[in-house]
Design a protein around this motif. Sequence first.
Motif, PDB file in Angstrom:
ATOM      1  N   UNK A  77      48.821  43.348  46.829  1.00  0.00           N
ATOM      2  CA  UNK A  77      47.752  42.569  46.201  1.00  0.00           C
ATOM      3  C   UNK A  77      46.839  41.921  47.236  1.00  0.00           C
ATOM      4  N   UNK A  78      47.418  41.620  48.398  1.00  0.00           N
ATOM      5  CA  UNK A  78      46.624  40.973  49.446  1.00  0.00           C
ATOM      6  C   UNK A  78      45.495  41.868  49.940  1.00  0.00           C
ATOM      7  N   UNK A  79      45.666  43.185  49.812  1.00  0.00           N
ATOM      8  CA  UNK A  79      44.724  44.124  50.418  1.00  0.00           C
ATOM      9  C   UNK A  79      43.912  44.927  49.411  1.00  0.00           C
ATOM     10  N   UNK A  80      43.913  44.542  48.163  1.00  0.00           N
ATOM     11  CA  UNK A  80      43.143  45.309  47.189  1.00  0.00           C
ATOM     12  C   UNK A  80      42.676  44.372  46.090  1.00  0.00           C
ATOM     13  N   UNK A  81      41.668  44.790  45.368  1.00  0.00           N
ATOM     14  CA  UNK A  81      41.289  44.037  44.172  1.00  0.00           C
ATOM     15  C   UNK A  81      41.703  44.786  42.911  1.00  0.00           C
ATOM     16  N   UNK A  82      42.453  45.872  43.099  1.00  0.00           N
ATOM     17  CA  UNK A  82      43.044  46.527  41.925  1.00  0.00           C
ATOM     18  C   UNK A  82      44.107  45.617  41.322  1.00  0.00           C
ATOM     19  N   UNK A  83      44.340  45.742  40.022  1.00  0.00           N
ATOM     20  CA  UNK A  83      45.460  44.993  39.433  1.00  0.00           C
ATOM     21  C   UNK A  83      46.781  45.516  40.002  1.00  0.00           C
TER      22      UNK A  83
END
Lengths: 154, 154, 154, 154, 154, 154, 154, 154
Positions: free
Chosen positions: B79-85
């Motif tokens: 989650x830290x490296x993406x804005x995908x759910x």
Amino acid sequence: MTKIQAPKIGIIIGSRSDLPVIEKAEKQLKEFGIAYDVTSASAHRTPKNVENYAKTAEQKYDLIIAAAGMAAALPGAVAAHTTLPVIGIPIHSKGLGGHDALFSIVQMPPGVPVATVAIDGARNAAVLAAQILALKYPQLKAKLKKFKAKLAHA
Amino acid sequence: MTKIQAPKIGIIIGSRSDLPVIEKAEKQLKEFGIAYDVTSASAHRTPKNVENYAKTAEQKYDLIIAAAGMAAALPGAVAAHTTLPVIGIPIHSKGLGGHDALFSIVQMPPGVPVATVAIDGARNAAVLAAQILALKYPQLKAKLKKFKAKLAHA
Amino acid sequence: MTKIQAPKIGIIIGSRSDLPVIEKAEKQLKEFGIAYDVTSASAHRTPKNVENYAKTAEQKYDLIIAAAGMAAALPGAVAAHTTLPVIGIPIHSKGLGGHDALFSIVQMPPGVPVATVAIDGARNAAVLAAQILALKYPQLKAKLKKFKAKLAHA
Amino acid sequence: MTKIQAPKIGIIIGSRSDLPVIEKAEKQLKEFGIAYDVTSASAHRTPKNVENYAKTAEQKYDLIIAAAGMAAALPGAVAAHTTLPVIGIPIHSKGLGGHDALFSIVQMPPGVPVATVAIDGARNAAVLAAQILALKYPQLKAKLKKFKAKLAHA
Amino acid sequence: MTKIQAPKIGIIIGSRSDLPVIEKAEKQLKEFGIAYDVTSASAHRTPKNVENYAKTAEQKYDLIIAAAGMAAALPGAVAAHTTLPVIGIPIHSKGLGGHDALFSIVQMPPGVPVATVAIDGARNAAVLAAQILALKYPQLKAKLKKFKAKLAHA
Amino acid sequence: MTKIQAPKIGIIIGSRSDLPVIEKAEKQLKEFGIAYDVTSASAHRTPKNVENYAKTAEQKYDLIIAAAGMAAALPGAVAAHTTLPVIGIPIHSKGLGGHDALFSIVQMPPGVPVATVAIDGARNAAVLAAQILALKYPQLKAKLKKFKAKLAHA
Amino acid sequence: MTKIQAPKIGIIIGSRSDLPVIEKAEKQLKEFGIAYDVTSASAHRTPKNVENYAKTAEQKYDLIIAAAGMAAALPGAVAAHTTLPVIGIPIHSKGLGGHDALFSIVQMPPGVPVATVAIDGARNAAVLAAQILALKYPQLKAKLKKFKAKLAHA
Amino acid sequence: MTKIQAPKIGIIIGSRSDLPVIEKAEKQLKEFGIAYDVTSASAHRTPKNVENYAKTAEQKYDLIIAAAGMAAALPGAVAAHTTLPVIGIPIHSKGLGGHDALFSIVQMPPGVPVATVAIDGARNAAVLAAQILALKYPQLKAKLKKFKAKLAHA
């Protein structure tokens, strides 16, 4: 099938007294420019309202954020009546300090998930909502990237 | 912006030994006709792999399911490296019985949510994924409604 | 191999708001005459900063003290990128009272340990750091013995 | 001051019945080429042995690994009598599932830290030990880097 | 063998800051007319003092009350060095709210018991002490019966 | 006042099915040469038997050992009706793993203590009993010292 | 108003797989001569069935026993739609060992109680049901007294 | 058999200091027009009073509400001596935050149930009482329906 053109979120709380808990979700949704409305209905005191809310949610919302404390059945009760994604916020309370709400929301049985965020994690409920909506509304993607960049400089 | 035409999910686990945990997610995704692949990378042993996985995820996936036990940093690291759910599955283990993985996954700080499901709740991770993807891929909506109807007769 | 002549410790916290938690560590390190600097970087909001911090840590530090609350991934995220010893301080917070941070920090998977001290145990993080550094810097040994003797008369 | 030329670790357990718990620590230390010996002494049944062990530890060891279950006083009892770093391994047991040992080992009072690893985390105790000893024995640094690289390919 | 003619209790606390916790024990012992003295010594900071205290306790005391918080090794450390009965009072603290002290005191290994009372249960430590001493000092029996009768009318 | 010339202990359990739990207490008492008998009576199913047992205990016993699981009211119910020391053994059970029995036994209200030992800590109940009885029966003192010496060589 | 002449209880479980859990309730109700039927309906998978069940319960039942595990919303969902007394049985499961079901059932919000019994406490659910029904059906009173007398001799 | 013509409830608390906890129960019972009286008696300090209270309860009451904190034996002690339904209210306290009272009240052994409500759930104890009494006193049924309707509009 939903006719929604702009992202729209339904926030539901069990009681007006939970309004302060979701303030950070509201603030964050506004920052993302995501419309929302807030409904108060209780899985235990007004289950019919919850059912109606959930059953008609698809015409109005892209997803639902539900916050509840203690036995915290609200997020699951909403999820029972819709196939929209439901994000659950466990609310901290005295007694068991949020263990009760967390377990009641996250330990859903197979088939009916609730996407659970941290105890009192209203802001993250909004961010998760935006991440989900970005799949459908591409304009949110850019906002999320800006948001993530800003996080890095907070 | 992603060019994905059909829904595609990335499942990531910390170690090959976690494969049995996600079997129910795989089975459910297949039932929904959602493509996925499974990657093994550890937030603590191969953080660079996790980072690369997460950073390039947008070109390949609509969302990510991450399963982890104990300190269970993997979902948050993705989650830290993406804005995908990112959907997180806490894995039960001896010692603290899943309390550790649950708390490590659900108690994310403001700005970086993980959508947490039940301990060992792999099937629900898949259902939640389908609910989220249905916002973008309308054909999934009908499948979810059938699924929900079938649940009612199981 | 590190060229450090005098002991030097890196303290890392997830957010400036955690500064009060580490004050006792700073005071204790000063008493031991151990140099340190404090960096704020978040495993979830600024993972790249944490990675860079950890990867270059060997040139600057003998060991690292990392403090974090809730999902508390920071100590493990640092440990993932260095072979320096990492001391983790779980930070107390409302909700789960530190159970979350403690479990998230101490329950590390095989291969990537974090040396965990008590909840809000910043002073002990500094003492443990001095005990570790004394292996390399013999002058610290005498200070530790004085410290231990003084403890006995506090 | 210690005259030790090669790294040497003392492992202490409360009872011979705890030997299986530390097997992974032994295996890992052998892989690193770190000498160690294992002593059985109980903080509650043979406190004098523990005291003597701890007080003379500096002449023999660079650091100490102590494993204990239930009230788990052993790591703290060792730490009380030495300024060497002490690594504590909480041992899982029925009843409270390791909560008791974990809390008893990690919640040390200010001034006398124990570097706590995961419940039954014997392998990590050995890795942490190697990380600490590498400050003094540079040859370990290379081994740790190889170990970390190998972890990434396991 | 002890030469004590009148009942005498040793109360031991880990730090002067724990004095308020034992006030109710002191008050209750005075009501029973049981002599006591209070010693401050720490199992971790001044283990030798605790050892000496415990080893010579038989010449001075009929039994020992030990109060401690967090890792709470003091009652067990005293019990390790004496065959006198040791009553343990777990002290409430922030963080884990007394779970840590309770588990650390009550979960003693076979052979070395500590008679544990409630968290912050100092008054009951004194009542239990009187019940135990009444086996040896018959005059206490009558006082206990009066006390029990009075309890019934409080 | 009691006319007992030799030490005598009453062991009480809530149900015959708890007999295996107290076997280690019986074995240890035999080793100390302390007479005892075992009674089965339930605080909830046969409260009158418990009351009668407790009220007449002084004529027969020097102290009482009570073992119970789950709501575990037995030790407290005995303590309510006697001024003899009562030692409580929390019995492990599925569900809450002994948390329930431990809390129910140790958290007694002011005025009515139960000397609580570890979950399933039957052997320690016997040792604690011997330590207490040694105040009245000097011959036990020597046995306890031998026992403690033997512990040190186990 | 109900026209029921003989006591009648509705037992509801979330899934056929919970049938073994309620066997002891069935056996006990038969012993009391209380009629009952068993329905399987899920608060989350078939909420409409639960609602219909609860809404028409008054015509058929005097009270309802509901058993559920994990998020365990069933007892509360039934209680939401009826003013009949609802007895809830938390079902033990791996992961959190019944903490989750217990908290989810007992921590109901003001206005909508569930009478909660022990984890897997099906037999007590039946006894409690009989105690409640005895207020209306005097013939049950005698059976309960016999039952209580028999308990005392078990 | 009871001769009670109008509903009557006995509320019992362990100590006058628990009066504030049951205020909401009293208020709710008054709203329902249900008579009650409040008795203070302790399962541990005045067990005879509790026994007498419970044994004669049938002549005076239709059911009993018992509130207690910590070891919280009172509800079970009442239930041991009567076949009336007993509703238990666990009282929150520092230390273990109500976990202790909840486990002590809900985990009753087979044969002697206590109908447990939420921690500090006094209002629900009254609502549950009214639901139970409505089986016997039909006039309460209408009041409960009005109450439920009003809940829905609160």
